[in-house]
Structures are given as C-alpha cells and as structure tokens.
Motif scaffolding. Structure first.
Motif, PDB file in Angstrom:
ATOM      1  N   VAL A 177       9.164  27.426   2.842  1.00  0.00           N
ATOM      2  CA  VAL A 177      10.013  27.692   4.258  1.00  0.00           C
ATOM      3  C   VAL A 177      11.166  28.923   3.745  1.00  0.00           C
ATOM      4  CG1 VAL A 177      11.631  27.115   5.820  1.00  0.00           C
ATOM      5  CG2 VAL A 177       9.557  25.808   5.752  1.00  0.00           C
ATOM      6  N   GLY A 180      10.773  34.841   2.888  1.00  0.00           N
ATOM      7  CA  GLY A 180      11.147  35.686   3.909  1.00  0.00           C
ATOM      8  C   GLY A 180      11.874  35.193   4.853  1.00  0.00           C
ATOM      9  N   LEU A 244      15.115  23.344  10.050  1.00  0.00           N
ATOM     10  CA  LEU A 244      14.027  23.484  10.295  1.00  0.00           C
ATOM     11  C   LEU A 244      13.499  24.744   9.791  1.00  0.00           C
ATOM     12  CD1 LEU A 244      13.389  25.362  12.907  1.00  0.00           C
ATOM     13  CD2 LEU A 244      14.419  23.456  14.165  1.00  0.00           C
ATOM     14  N   ARG A 251       3.808  31.394  10.601  1.00  0.00           N
ATOM     15  CA  ARG A 251       5.019  31.950  11.625  1.00  0.00           C
ATOM     16  C   ARG A 251       4.193  32.790  12.873  1.00  0.00           C
ATOM     17  NH1 ARG A 251       8.976  33.429   6.777  1.00  0.00           N
ATOM     18  NH2 ARG A 251       9.673  31.276   6.254  1.00  0.00           N
ATOM     19  N   GLY A 252       5.186  33.290  13.760  1.00  0.00           N
ATOM     20  CA  GLY A 252       4.376  33.833  14.850  1.00  0.00           C
ATOM     21  C   GLY A 252       3.814  33.199  15.983  1.00  0.00           C
ATOM     22  N   HIS A 253       3.607  31.770  15.747  1.00  0.00           N
ATOM     23  CA  HIS A 253       3.057  31.018  16.747  1.00  0.00           C
ATOM     24  C   HIS A 253       3.778  30.004  17.510  1.00  0.00           C
ATOM     25  CE1 HIS A 253      -0.783  32.605  14.986  1.00  0.00           C
ATOM     26  NE2 HIS A 253      -0.373  32.238  13.783  1.00  0.00           N
ATOM     27  N   TYR A 255       5.561  27.818  16.580  1.00  0.00           N
ATOM     28  CA  TYR A 255       5.971  26.537  16.044  1.00  0.00           C
ATOM     29  C   TYR A 255       7.335  25.990  16.156  1.00  0.00           C
ATOM     30  CZ  TYR A 255       0.934  25.801  14.707  1.00  0.00           C
ATOM     31  OH  TYR A 255      -0.387  25.848  14.924  1.00  0.00           O
ATOM     32  N   VAL A 256       8.427  27.015  15.823  1.00  0.00           N
ATOM     33  CA  VAL A 256       9.804  26.700  15.795  1.00  0.00           C
ATOM     34  C   VAL A 256       9.954  25.759  17.057  1.00  0.00           C
ATOM     35  CG1 VAL A 256      10.350  29.133  16.907  1.00  0.00           C
ATOM     36  CG2 VAL A 256      11.896  27.911  15.415  1.00  0.00           C
ATOM     37  N   ARG A 292      15.604  28.853  24.350  1.00  0.00           N
ATOM     38  CA  ARG A 292      14.427  28.407  25.259  1.00  0.00           C
ATOM     39  C   ARG A 292      14.534  26.876  25.085  1.00  0.00           C
ATOM     40  NH1 ARG A 292      11.524  32.330  21.787  1.00  0.00           N
ATOM     41  NH2 ARG A 292      10.867  30.638  20.333  1.00  0.00           N
TER      42      ARG A 292
HETATM   43  C1  LIG Z   1      12.964  30.969  12.193  1.00  0.00           C
HETATM   44  C2  LIG Z   1      11.689  30.539  11.921  1.00  0.00           C
HETATM   45  C3  LIG Z   1      11.583  28.901  12.023  1.00  0.00           C
HETATM   46  C4  LIG Z   1      10.901  30.802  13.244  1.00  0.00           C
HETATM   47  O1  LIG Z   1       9.523  30.454  13.122  1.00  0.00           O
HETATM   48  P1  LIG Z   1       8.396  30.990  14.069  1.00  0.00           P
HETATM   49  O2  LIG Z   1       7.696  29.555  14.541  1.00  0.00           O
HETATM   50  O3  LIG Z   1       7.523  32.076  13.308  1.00  0.00           O
HETATM   51  O4  LIG Z   1       9.087  31.833  15.318  1.00  0.00           O
HETATM   52  P2  LIG Z   1       8.148  32.456  16.502  1.00  0.00           P
HETATM   53  O5  LIG Z   1       6.603  32.031  16.621  1.00  0.00           O
HETATM   54  O6  LIG Z   1       9.238  32.332  17.632  1.00  0.00           O
HETATM   55  O7  LIG Z   1       8.506  33.892  15.829  1.00  0.00           O
HETATM   56  C5  LIG Z   1       8.839  34.915  16.947  1.00  0.00           C
HETATM   57  C6  LIG Z   1       8.533  36.374  16.142  1.00  0.00           C
HETATM   58  O8  LIG Z   1       9.653  36.322  15.111  1.00  0.00           O
HETATM   59  C7  LIG Z   1       8.993  36.665  13.954  1.00  0.00           C
HETATM   60  N1  LIG Z   1       9.352  36.143  12.909  1.00  0.00           N
HETATM   61  C8  LIG Z   1       9.466  34.805  12.583  1.00  0.00           C
HETATM   62  N2  LIG Z   1       9.718  34.488  11.598  1.00  0.00           N
HETATM   63  C9  LIG Z   1      10.212  35.536  11.001  1.00  0.00           C
HETATM   64  C10 LIG Z   1      10.610  35.861   9.783  1.00  0.00           C
HETATM   65  N3  LIG Z   1      11.165  35.057   8.873  1.00  0.00           N
HETATM   66  N4  LIG Z   1      10.977  37.327   9.228  1.00  0.00           N
HETATM   67  C11 LIG Z   1      10.364  38.127  10.207  1.00  0.00           C
HETATM   68  N5  LIG Z   1       9.895  37.951  11.297  1.00  0.00           N
HETATM   69  C12 LIG Z   1       9.790  36.738  11.645  1.00  0.00           C
HETATM   70  C13 LIG Z   1       7.357  36.074  14.393  1.00  0.00           C
HETATM   71  O9  LIG Z   1       6.499  36.610  13.545  1.00  0.00           O
HETATM   72  C14 LIG Z   1       7.358  36.384  15.836  1.00  0.00           C
HETATM   73  O10 LIG Z   1       7.020  37.897  15.885  1.00  0.00           O
HETATM   74  P3  LIG Z   1       5.949  38.247  17.159  1.00  0.00           P
HETATM   75  O11 LIG Z   1       6.938  37.816  18.293  1.00  0.00           O
HETATM   76  O12 LIG Z   1       6.127  39.887  16.793  1.00  0.00           O
HETATM   77  O13 LIG Z   1       4.848  37.732  17.133  1.00  0.00           O
HETATM   78  C15 LIG Z   1      11.067  30.983  10.733  1.00  0.00           C
HETATM   79  O14 LIG Z   1      11.391  32.364  10.621  1.00  0.00           O
HETATM   80  C16 LIG Z   1      11.675  30.210   9.642  1.00  0.00           C
HETATM   81  O15 LIG Z   1      11.036  29.226   9.054  1.00  0.00           O
HETATM   82  N6  LIG Z   1      12.412  31.031   8.613  1.00  0.00           N
HETATM   83  C17 LIG Z   1      13.084  30.292   7.678  1.00  0.00           C
HETATM   84  C18 LIG Z   1      13.809  29.092   7.805  1.00  0.00           C
HETATM   85  C19 LIG Z   1      14.971  29.291   8.945  1.00  0.00           C
HETATM   86  O16 LIG Z   1      15.594  30.456   9.111  1.00  0.00           O
HETATM   87  N7  LIG Z   1      15.247  28.098   9.641  1.00  0.00           N
HETATM   88  C20 LIG Z   1      16.399  28.086  10.301  1.00  0.00           C
HETATM   89  C21 LIG Z   1      17.656  28.139   9.715  1.00  0.00           C
HETATM   90  S1  LIG Z   1      19.166  27.789  10.974  1.00  0.00           S
END
Ligand SMILES: CC(C)(COP(=O)(O)OP(=O)(O)OC[C@H]1O[C@@H](n2cnc3c(N)ncnc32)[C@H](O)[C@@H]1OP(=O)(O)O)[C@@H](O)C(=O)NCCC(=O)NCCS
Length: 320
Positions: A177, A180, A244, A251-253, A255-256, A292
């Motif tokens: 996780v 990136g 989380l 990512r990008g679906h 799932y967050v 959201r």
């Molecule tokens: C933050 C996180 C949970 C988002 O998860 P996700 O399920 O991919 O979120 P979404 O699907 O809503 O993504 C929305 C957009 O952001 C982009 N995105 C998500 N994570 C990204 C990342 N780490 N870097 C760049 N872009 C990212 C997605 O590709 C998507 O782009 P799109 O709209 O062009 O398709 C994920 O990035 C993650 O696990 N990050 C590391 C851990 C973290 O930061 N946790 C939170 C700590 S408080």
C-alpha cells in the motif's frame, strides 16, 4: 535570561502563561490533565526565565512512559519580550539540544486560518522561530470527523473483509500500500528506510495505539486478490479511522470508499458517536473520499518538522 526545563515548583507560573491568539495551546486544564497522565512532563517543558518570571515556554508531548517527547504542543512568549522570534528560537535550540532531537511542532487552527489575521499572525512568528531552530518542513493535515447523525454506510458488495492474527500479513499489505503513496510521512520514512522496515515500523506503531489489534482487516476482491487494508483504531481522543490503503494495481476504482465505509460501519455498530481522521492536504484521493463518506473537515493540523537525516549507514555510497 536563563533557559532550563521546568520543575514542579514552577506549576503556578506555568498555569499563568496565557496564549490568546486563535491557535491550539497548552491551556491550564490541558496542562494539568497531561501532567497527571504523563503525556506532559516537567522535564519536557522548557522555559526561558528572568528571575521568577517565565518569558517563554515550550511544552512537549509524548506517550506516558515513552522514552522521548514526540511533538511540541505549545510555544508561548510573554508579550513583554522585545524579540519574541529570537527568544522562542533560542528556547527551542536549548530544548532540542537537551533531547538530542527536534520533535515536530503540531498546531491546530481553524479552516481558513490564512484569511484570519489573528490566527495568521500567531502562526507567522512561531513558524519563523521554529524555522530558525531547524523545523523547516511544513505540512498541512486536514482534520475530519464523522458523527453519528450521518447515515451508517452499507457493507461493500464487491470486497470481502477478513481479520488476520499474523502480523506478517499486515506487514506485507502495508508494504504494498505504501508504493506510490501520497502520504507525506510514509514518503519521508521511505527516504531513509527500506520498504519492509518502514512497513514493520508502521504495524508496530498502530499496535501501540489504544485501538484493538483484532479490529484490523484485510480486504480481498472476488477473485481472491488483496485489495488493501482497513484499520479502525483509537487514540487518546477516542475512535479514529486509523489507516487504510489500496494496493497500486487496484487503485482508481473507488475501493477507497469501500474501505472507509467498512471502518465507519465497524465503529458505528459499536455505538461510537464520533470518528476522527487526518489526512495530508496533498492526498487528494483520500480527502475526497472523506468528503463523499460524510466526514466534515473541521480544522487543520499544521506540522512543522526538521528535514529527515539520512543515517550514515543508509546513505547511497555512489551518490553521496
Ligand atoms: C488514497 C488511496 C486509498 C486512494 O485509493 P483509490 O481506491 O485508488 O482511490 P480512487 O479510486 O478514489 O482514486 C481517485 C483518483 O486518484 C488516483 N489515485 C489514487 N491513488 C493515487 C496515488 N497514490 N497516486 C496518484 N494517484 C492516485 C486514482 O488513480 C484515481 O484517478 P482517476 O480519477 O484519474 O481514475 C490510495 O492512493 C492509497 O492506498 N494510498 C496509500 C495509502 C494512503 O495514502 N492512505 C491514506 C492515509 S490517511
């Protein structure tokens, strides 16, 4: 002028320090309760004194029984001080030298503080003083809260959540996780640590929080692949989202949303009335997910910290 740690006999004078500047501070009630709990200690409260008078005060926070202070909570200078920035910086340099490190300064302000002249001025001089003492890195964290008057989310229909008693399963998931990540602390840690050590440290830190280890969940897609982690937790202030994350290939679906819903639902079903959470301003996908999910951004945590130092052993032998 004399710089020294506080002693018990200073208590009345410590309680007499007043910050009236629209920012968080160690007010008398907080000071007394944290001295009692061990989160504050006299020897971790540094003073600039002139005879009997306290001219400046820096209050540091740590876990009770912890071997070092983890953050500075309050920086106060008496209004009569001619050079408050210089005095505060000097005080911090003394405290840092005694601690052998520079704990970050965490200060809470309301939203829109930049447009509030009182709050902006309160931050400005502290920022300058902290910077002169080596706290040159700045980070804004958005503080969110969910309250029980919001609807409780439905369970995810595309992910399965499972607990796992094996810490190694979480170390492996945390490591994936973190790839990136947009989270500042994780990125900073990865500058100086290898990914596995960083994941292990994170798991240990979450285990040391007051939330239960048994609450932690791994999330799997229908095809059995790991999607991410969801760690409802708690700190001294009450229930928190904890942590989380989604592994890069999923990512990008959105799932967050499923992971955050699971954490919210878990706490709500235990009867929790309020869940707190923080994320970096720069972690836009996370901040959007909070919004959201009905979380309200109620304040900002400003963190001023020292640049991470790369230990001699970890330096790249070719590039240094
Ligand atoms: C933050 C996180 C949970 C988002 O998860 P996700 O399920 O991919 O979120 P979404 O699907 O809503 O993504 C929305 C957009 O952001 C982009 N995105 C998500 N994570 C990204 C990342 N780490 N870097 C760049 N872009 C990212 C997605 O590709 C998507 O782009 P799109 O709209 O062009 O398709 C994920 O990035 C993650 O696990 N990050 C590391 C851990 C973290 O930061 N946790 C939170 C700590 S408080």
């Amino acid at each position: 002028m004399h710089f020294r740690p506080a002693v018990e006999a200073d208590l009345d004078r410590l309680l007499g320090c007043v910050v009236d500047e629209s920012i968080s501070w160690a007010h008398p009630e907080r000071l007394l309760s944290f001295l009692e709990s061990g989160n504050y200690r006299y020897d971790r409260t540094w003073l600039a004194v002139d005879g009997e008078d306290i001219l400046a005060r820096a209050v540091f926070w740590g876990f009770p029984g912890g071997d070092k202070p983890l953050a500075m909570d309050c920086l106060y200078v008496h209004p009569s001080a001619a050079d408050r920035v210089g005095l505060a910086a000097e005080l911090l340099r003394h405290a840092h030298a005694a601690f052998g490190e520079r704990p970050a300064y965490h200060v809470f302000v309301s939203n829109g503080w930049r447009d509030d002249p009182r709050a902006a001025a309160a931050i400005a001089w502290r920022w300058e003083a902290a910077g002169r003492a080596g706290l040159t890195e700045e980070l804004e964290r958005l503080r969110y809260e969910w309250t029980a008057d919001e609807p409780v989310p439905e369970p995810s229909d595309r992910l399965e959540f499972r607990g796992d008693d094996d810490d190694e399963a979480f170390v492996a998931a945390f490591r994936r996780v973190a790839e990136g990540t947009l989270d500042h602390y994780t990125r900073q840690a990865l500058v100086t640590m290898d990914p596995e050590a960083q994941a292990r440290q994170d798991v240990e830190e979450y285990k040391s929080m007051p939330g239960e280890r048994s609450w932690w969940r791994l999330a799997y897609a229908k095809d059995g692949s790991l999607v991410g982690v969801a760690l409802p937790s708690a700190n001294n202030g009450g229930p928190v989202v904890g942590y989380l994350g989604v592994v890069p290939e999923h990512r990008g679906h959105g799932y967050v949303d499923d992971l955050l819903a699971e954490i919210t639902r878990f706490h709500a079903e235990r009867g929790v009335q309020r869940i707190a959470a923080d994320t970096d301003r720069g972690n836009v996908p996370m901040a959007r997910a909070f919004e959201r999910a009905g979380y309200r951004n109620f304040a900002i945590r400003l963190v001023l910290s020292a640049k991470p130092e790369i230990a001699a052993d970890d330096r790249d032998p070719v590039n240094t």
